[in-house]
Design a protein around this motif. Sequence first.
Motif, short mmCIF file in Angstrom:
data_model
loop_
_atom_site.label_atom_id
_atom_site.label_comp_id
_atom_site.label_asym_id
_atom_site.label_seq_id
_atom_site.Cartn_x
_atom_site.Cartn_y
_atom_site.Cartn_z
N SER A 43 0.84 -1.20 0.00
CA SER A 43 0.00 0.00 0.00
C SER A 43 0.87 1.24 0.00
N TYR A 44 0.43 2.24 -0.74
CA TYR A 44 1.20 3.47 -0.85
C TYR A 44 0.35 4.68 -0.48
N PHE A 45 1.06 5.73 -0.01
CA PHE A 45 0.47 7.04 0.21
C PHE A 45 1.16 8.03 -0.73
N ILE A 46 0.51 9.16 -0.93
CA ILE A 46 1.17 10.31 -1.55
C ILE A 46 1.57 11.25 -0.41
N GLU A 47 2.85 11.55 -0.33
CA GLU A 47 3.38 12.39 0.75
C GLU A 47 3.66 13.80 0.24
N LEU A 48 2.99 14.78 0.86
CA LEU A 48 3.21 16.18 0.51
C LEU A 48 4.23 16.78 1.46
N ASN A 49 5.12 17.60 0.92
CA ASN A 49 6.20 18.22 1.69
C ASN A 49 5.96 19.73 1.74
N PHE A 50 5.55 20.22 2.90
CA PHE A 50 5.18 21.62 3.07
C PHE A 50 6.14 22.33 4.03
N CYS B 127 0.34 22.65 9.05
CA CYS B 127 1.74 23.07 9.05
C CYS B 127 2.04 23.97 10.24
N GLY B 128 1.01 24.59 10.80
CA GLY B 128 1.17 25.34 12.04
C GLY B 128 0.90 24.48 13.25
N LEU B 129 -0.02 23.54 13.12
CA LEU B 129 -0.36 22.66 14.24
C LEU B 129 0.76 21.68 14.55
N ALA B 130 1.43 21.16 13.53
CA ALA B 130 2.48 20.16 13.74
C ALA B 130 3.61 20.67 14.63
#
Length: 202
Positions: free
Chosen positions: A39-46, A148-151
Amino acid sequence: MIIEFTTLAGTLTAKKVLLDAKTAGGTSNNIENGEAQESYFIELNFPAAPSNEFNSGEVSFISNALGGASIIDIRRTTVTDDLLVVLPSAKDVVDLQPKFDAIQKCPGSRGVIVTGIAPPESEYDFYSRFFCPKLLLDEDQVCGSAHCGLAPFWCKKLGKSDVFAYAASPRGGAVGMHLDEQNQRVLLPGKAVTVMEGTVLV
């Protein structure tokens, strides 16, 4: 394969990554016709959007804009320029009755992120919602850039680099995050569905 997007926030990337065992509920394989399928995900880099203390005499106004919510802390994110409002609990986030006309007058150029710690029995670390009527959208159902602010906030508070959250909008959604503190990036993996295919001639 990595796809790059040139945006106002800089270059953002998306790539296919193998779904790890933890995220997959103990296995990185699906069973199809009796055979294991990876199984794969698409990972976004922000870019990460750390938050700073927000010293304001408008706390009562912000509380009123959030339907009279009890506020533990108010911060302001860099990069996205949102207010990050911490409430006592996840239940407070879910029960919130926002006043969108008032939220439109709150400080910050985008919107208001509200968040609260998840209950101990929950599989999540925290809950959140994002209100952005200034962007002509009362509530973003599951907002990537808000996370991106919560992390950075919750990773520091909880002392870990991977967190799992629930966006408690009417539609709702789960969001996994990894904070790359050294490079100040937030990695957001998720499932994707192909909706269109085409050919570009150059």
